[in-house]
Design an enzyme around this catalytic site. Structure first.
Site, PDB file in Angstrom:
ATOM      1  N   LYS A  53     -10.973  64.412  -4.418  1.00  0.00           N
ATOM      2  CA  LYS A  53     -11.466  65.597  -5.152  1.00  0.00           C
ATOM      3  C   LYS A  53     -11.236  66.839  -4.315  1.00  0.00           C
ATOM      4  O   LYS A  53     -11.209  66.760  -3.086  1.00  0.00           O
ATOM      5  CB  LYS A  53     -12.951  65.461  -5.512  1.00  0.00           C
ATOM      6  CG  LYS A  53     -13.981  65.656  -4.383  1.00  0.00           C
ATOM      7  CD  LYS A  53     -14.575  67.041  -4.270  1.00  0.00           C
ATOM      8  CE  LYS A  53     -14.831  67.411  -2.842  1.00  0.00           C
ATOM      9  NZ  LYS A  53     -15.985  67.892  -2.311  1.00  0.00           N
TER      10      LYS A  53
ATOM     11  N   ASP B  61     -21.820  62.836  -5.554  1.00  0.00           N
ATOM     12  CA  ASP B  61     -20.444  63.094  -6.021  1.00  0.00           C
ATOM     13  C   ASP B  61     -19.889  61.958  -6.869  1.00  0.00           C
ATOM     14  O   ASP B  61     -18.834  62.102  -7.490  1.00  0.00           O
ATOM     15  CB  ASP B  61     -19.494  63.187  -4.815  1.00  0.00           C
ATOM     16  CG  ASP B  61     -19.487  64.549  -4.175  1.00  0.00           C
ATOM     17  OD1 ASP B  61     -20.173  65.437  -4.696  1.00  0.00           O
ATOM     18  OD2 ASP B  61     -18.810  64.717  -3.153  1.00  0.00           O
TER      19      ASP B  61
HETATM   20  P1  ATP Z   1     -17.589  64.520   1.037  1.00  0.00           P
HETATM   21  O1  ATP Z   1     -16.469  65.415   0.588  1.00  0.00           O
HETATM   22  O2  ATP Z   1     -18.154  63.678  -0.093  1.00  0.00           O
HETATM   23  O3  ATP Z   1     -18.599  65.177   1.894  1.00  0.00           O
HETATM   24  P2  ATP Z   1     -15.914  63.568   3.069  1.00  0.00           P
HETATM   25  O4  ATP Z   1     -14.534  63.620   2.490  1.00  0.00           O
HETATM   26  O5  ATP Z   1     -16.292  64.722   3.926  1.00  0.00           O
HETATM   27  O6  ATP Z   1     -16.931  63.384   1.910  1.00  0.00           O
HETATM   28  P3  ATP Z   1     -15.671  60.781   3.663  1.00  0.00           P
HETATM   29  O7  ATP Z   1     -14.196  60.641   3.827  1.00  0.00           O
HETATM   30  O8  ATP Z   1     -16.264  60.271   2.429  1.00  0.00           O
HETATM   31  O9  ATP Z   1     -16.107  62.291   3.907  1.00  0.00           O
HETATM   32  O10 ATP Z   1     -16.323  60.106   4.944  1.00  0.00           O
HETATM   33  C1  ATP Z   1     -17.575  60.477   5.448  1.00  0.00           C
HETATM   34  C2  ATP Z   1     -18.133  59.316   6.252  1.00  0.00           C
HETATM   35  O11 ATP Z   1     -18.371  58.223   5.362  1.00  0.00           O
HETATM   36  C3  ATP Z   1     -17.188  58.805   7.321  1.00  0.00           C
HETATM   37  O12 ATP Z   1     -17.752  59.069   8.552  1.00  0.00           O
HETATM   38  C4  ATP Z   1     -17.061  57.310   7.083  1.00  0.00           C
HETATM   39  O13 ATP Z   1     -17.459  56.592   8.222  1.00  0.00           O
HETATM   40  C5  ATP Z   1     -18.036  56.990   5.964  1.00  0.00           C
HETATM   41  N1  ATP Z   1     -17.462  56.132   4.895  1.00  0.00           N
HETATM   42  C6  ATP Z   1     -18.157  55.243   4.176  1.00  0.00           C
HETATM   43  N2  ATP Z   1     -17.374  54.643   3.270  1.00  0.00           N
HETATM   44  C7  ATP Z   1     -16.154  55.165   3.392  1.00  0.00           C
HETATM   45  C8  ATP Z   1     -14.914  54.949   2.713  1.00  0.00           C
HETATM   46  N3  ATP Z   1     -14.784  54.032   1.736  1.00  0.00           N
HETATM   47  N4  ATP Z   1     -13.864  55.698   3.068  1.00  0.00           N
HETATM   48  C9  ATP Z   1     -13.999  56.629   4.051  1.00  0.00           C
HETATM   49  N5  ATP Z   1     -15.123  56.849   4.738  1.00  0.00           N
HETATM   50  C10 ATP Z   1     -16.208  56.137   4.420  1.00  0.00           C
END
Ligand code: ATP
Length: 282
Positions: free
Chosen positions: A9, A135
């Protein structure tokens, strides 16, 4: 075996309105998806276990993985006896502001719904998803949407005009709670939610580019100068609009022509390890 695609997203807009009694900030944002994807496969097991298989060592494969959490909730809710092996092939950068974990969880809800032939409607999967992350309902549909509250899906919007998206993630991890802690609501930073709505309503690409805005960008940008550098670099090299997604650190830029997208890609590729070219979906 069942396969699901889990698109990243991006925030077209992100505004913060006020601090709520529960300590969270009330947000208002317009989000859409791009074809930078994780790919998931789901296979029934002979035992009762949930096994998550993911190559990257920095992504958890235990119950901290949001896909694992989604599988656990599906098993409990629908009293599923047989276990599942979930294989996640990750292309979405982690801790990037691209909802990588949430989209994997959403794909798991959709995938297990098919694997176990549950035939539950997407609205019901959203009720489960929201228990894991705000989300996730948005990610279940993967459409362009207006979200409010802590980020809950409120309503669908027209998909954006077609465009190339150059996505650049600087080599740093940002903690969303940390950024929200530094948010000073008395400082003004314009967010163009209404303009963005109008751009989507009328399919106006130029207006869309002008409306890209994020209330958290100055906070993350002041902490990590790379964010602003990438944004300026994109705009200087032909992006029609550029903004940080979520709480960062990923910055994306939009172009209408592929050649223009390649130019922006080449310009930021030198100063940033993780750069991708994708298309707007929504
Ligand atoms: P958001 O935009 O929802 O804040 P993000 O893109 O910043 O998310 P993610 O890539 O979802 O962050 O990862 C955040 C944390 O979630 C990471 O530190 C990771 O350890 C954990 N995590 C849990 N499940 C997953 C997954 N399936 N893929 C990636 N990270 C994951």
């Amino acid at each position: 075996m069942i396969y699901e695609t889990a698109p990243a997203k991006i925030n077209l807009t992100l505004d913060t309105l006020f601090k709520r009694d529960d300590g969270f900030h009330e947000v208002e944002m317009i989000m859409t998806t791009i074809d930078l994807n994780d790919r998931l496969s789901f296979e029934l097991r002979k035992d009762k276990k949930i096994v998550v298989d993911v190559e990257q060592s920095y992504v958890p494969s235990d119950n901290k993985n949001l896909a694992y959490k989604a599988a656990e909730l599906m098993k409990e809710t629908y009293n599923l006896k047989q276990g599942v092996t979930i294989t996640i092939d990750k292309d979405i950068p982690v801790s990037a502001g691209l909802a990588g974990g949430s989209t994997d969880a959403a794909a798991t809800l959709r995938g297990m719904n098919r694997l176990y032939k549950l035939n539950r409607p997407l609205e019901e999967l959203c009720e489960l998803g929201i228990q894991i992350g705000t989300d996730i309902p948005f990610c279940i549909y993967g459409r362009t949407a207006f979200c409010r509250g802590k980020g809950e899906l409120i309503g669908f919007m027209n998909k954006p005009p077609s465009a190339w998206v150059i996505v650049a993630k600087p080599d740093l991890g940002i903690s969303s709670p940390d950024i929200f802690k530094r948010l000073d609501l008395t400082q003004v930073h314009e967010v163009y939610t209404e303009t963005c709505k109008e751009a989507l309503d009328t399919g106006n690409y130029e207006l869309l580019c002008n409306s890209l805005s994020n209330r958290l960008e100055p906070i993350s940008g002041e902490m990590y100068s790379d964010i602003y550098k990438i944004k300026e670099n994109m705009l200087k090299n032909g992006a029609d609009g550029a903004v940080m997604s979520g709480s960062g650190p990923t910055v994306y830029g939009l172009t209408q022509k592929e050649r223009q997208a390649r130019h922006v890609y080449n310009a930021v590729n030198g100063c940033c390890n993780e750069v991708y070219i994708a298309r707007l979906l929504g």
